[in-house]
Design an enzyme around this catalytic site. Structure first.
Site, short mmCIF file in Angstrom:
data_model
loop_
_atom_site.label_atom_id
_atom_site.label_comp_id
_atom_site.label_asym_id
_atom_site.label_seq_id
_atom_site.Cartn_x
_atom_site.Cartn_y
_atom_site.Cartn_z
N ASP A 71 3.29 -11.89 -2.86
CA ASP A 71 1.97 -11.91 -3.49
C ASP A 71 2.02 -11.59 -4.98
O ASP A 71 3.06 -11.19 -5.51
CB ASP A 71 1.03 -10.93 -2.77
CG ASP A 71 1.69 -9.57 -2.47
OD1 ASP A 71 2.69 -9.25 -3.13
OD2 ASP A 71 1.20 -8.85 -1.60
N ASN A 139 -4.54 0.08 5.50
CA ASN A 139 -5.53 -0.56 6.37
C ASN A 139 -4.89 -1.65 7.25
O ASN A 139 -5.59 -2.48 7.82
CB ASN A 139 -6.69 -1.14 5.54
CG ASN A 139 -6.24 -2.25 4.59
OD1 ASN A 139 -5.07 -2.64 4.60
ND2 ASN A 139 -7.15 -2.76 3.79
N HIS A 141 -2.78 -4.04 6.22
CA HIS A 141 -2.49 -5.34 5.61
C HIS A 141 -1.00 -5.58 5.46
O HIS A 141 -0.20 -4.64 5.34
CB HIS A 141 -3.27 -5.56 4.30
CG HIS A 141 -2.80 -4.80 3.10
ND1 HIS A 141 -3.66 -4.16 2.25
CD2 HIS A 141 -1.56 -4.61 2.57
CE1 HIS A 141 -2.99 -3.61 1.26
NE2 HIS A 141 -1.70 -3.87 1.43
N GLU A 146 -5.72 -8.90 3.90
CA GLU A 146 -6.61 -7.80 4.26
C GLU A 146 -7.20 -8.00 5.66
O GLU A 146 -7.20 -9.13 6.17
CB GLU A 146 -7.74 -7.71 3.23
CG GLU A 146 -7.27 -7.40 1.80
CD GLU A 146 -6.97 -5.91 1.59
OE1 GLU A 146 -6.46 -5.26 2.51
OE2 GLU A 146 -7.25 -5.42 0.48
C1 GLP Z 1 0.52 -3.46 -1.57
C2 GLP Z 1 1.32 -4.77 -1.39
C3 GLP Z 1 1.90 -4.84 -0.02
C4 GLP Z 1 2.50 -3.49 0.30
C5 GLP Z 1 1.42 -2.48 0.52
C6 GLP Z 1 1.91 -1.06 0.68
O1 GLP Z 1 -0.79 -3.64 -1.87
N1 GLP Z 1 0.61 -5.98 -1.65
O2 GLP Z 1 2.88 -5.88 0.03
O3 GLP Z 1 3.25 -3.56 1.48
O4 GLP Z 1 0.41 -2.61 -0.46
O5 GLP Z 1 2.26 -0.48 -0.54
P1 GLP Z 1 3.17 0.80 -0.68
O6 GLP Z 1 4.53 0.39 -0.23
O7 GLP Z 1 3.12 1.15 -2.13
O8 GLP Z 1 2.58 1.84 0.20
#
Ligand code: GLP
Length: 244
Positions: A71, A139, A141, A146
Site C-alpha cells: 500500500d 482493527n 486490517h 479496513e
Molecule cells: C498500517 C499498514 C499495515 C500495517 C498496520 C500495522 O497502517 N498499512 O500494512 O500492518 O498498519 O502497523 P504497525 O505494524 O505499525 O502496528
C-alpha cells in the site's frame, strides 16, 4: 475443511523475528527469483533488519527478487518522509542489492488512481507472490483493507478509518497530517499469495488477533479471511496471543 493456520507464539520477540525472517530468507536462498509481498509499519522492521544483516554477511542476495508493496498513502509525494516509498528505501531497499526495477509500490500521487490500481493488478497477475509479509491493524486490517472491505477486492483506493489514522499519527507531526486515503492491494490480491507470514506483537493487537483466528470469517475483521488460506504462518508474541 480448511487447513489450520500455523500459529507460532514467542516469549522472546528476538526469537520471533529470527524465525519469521529465517523462513523467508531460506525461501530466497532456495529460490533466488522469489516474488515477495512486503508491508510497512513498525512490525516488519525486525524482519528487514535481519534481511539486511543476512545480505551483509553474504548469506542471501536479493538481486533476482521481485517485490510488491501492499500500500501507499494517497497524496504524499514519494519523497515525503512518511511515504511508504521512503519508508521502504530507508529501512530495506537502500541496504540490499535488489535492483530498483524489481521494486513495485503503488503510486499514491497518480493522477488517475483507478488506472493506477488496474496497472498494479496487471503487474501482480503476471508475478504471483510467493511469500506475503503482513502486519495487522488494531482493527483487523491487512494492507490498508479496513473493516467492511469486500473479500473480493483487488487494488483500490480506501478511505482510512479514524482509528487507523490515529494509530499512524505517531509517524506524523499531527493527526491532521495523516492522509485520509490510501491505495492498497485488495484482500483478493493478498489471498493469491502462495504463502502468508503475518506478524503481530503487543497487547494492543490481542483483540484483532483473537478475531482473526477465533472469530467468524466476516468483513468486520478483514484478517479473518486468512482462516481460509491454505498456507498461513502467524508469528505472535505472548501479549498479542493473550486472548487466545
Ligand atoms: C498500517 C499498514 C499495515 C500495517 C498496520 C500495522 O497502517 N498499512 O500494512 O500492518 O498498519 O502497523 P504497525 O505494524 O505499525 O502496528
Amino acid at each position: 475443511m480448511n487447513e489450520p493456520m500455523n500459529i507460532h507464539v514467542y516469549e522472546q520477540i528476538e526469537e520471533l523475528y529470527h524465525d519469521a525472517s529465517k523462513r523467508i530468507i531460506e525461501h530466497i536462498q532456495k529460490h533466488p527469483e522469489t516474488t515477495l509481498g512486503l508491508a510497512t509499519g513498525s512490525t516488519p522492521l525486525g524482519v528487514y533488519q535481519r534481511f539486511i544483516h543476512a545480505y551483509q554477511q553474504g548469506f542471501v542476495s536479493f538481486k533476482k527478487v521481485l517485490s510488491f508493496n501492499l500500500d501507499e498513502y494517497v497524496g504524499l509525494d514519494r519523497h515525503h518522509p512518511q511515504s511508504y516509498y521512503t519508508f521502504m528505501h530507508q529501512h530495506l531497499f537502500s541496504s540490499i542489492d535488489i535492483p530498483s526495477s524489481h521494486i513495485h509500490i503503488p503510486n499514491g500521487m497518480a493522477t488517475d488512481l483507478v488506472v493506477e490500481s488496474k496497472h498494479y493488478d496487471t503487474k501482480l497477475s503476471k508475478h504471483r507472490i510467493d511469500i506475503q509479509l503482513l502486519g495487522l491493524g488494531t482493527n483487523g486490517h491487512i494492507g490498508f483493507n479496513e473493516p467492511g472491505t469486500p473479500f473480493t477486492s483487488t487494488t483500490h483506493v480506501i478511505e482510512l478509518k479514524e482509528s487507523t489514522r490515529k494509530d499512524n499519527a505517531r509517524f506524523f507531526k499531527s493527526f491532521h497530517e495523516v492522509p485520509q486515503r490510501a491505495i492498497t492491494m485488495g484482500i483478493y490480491s493478498i489471498m493469491q499469495a502462495k504463502e502468508i507470514v503475518l506478524i503481530a506483537t503487543g497487547e494492543h493487537k490481542a483483540q484483532a488477533v483473537f478475531d482473526m483466528i477465533k472469530g467468524p470469517i466476516h468483513l468486520a475483521c478483514p484478517a479473518s479471511i486468512l482462516q481460509t488460506h491454505t498456507n498461513v504462518h502467524l508469528y505472535l508474541d505472548y501479549a498479542a496471543a493473550k486472548a487466545l
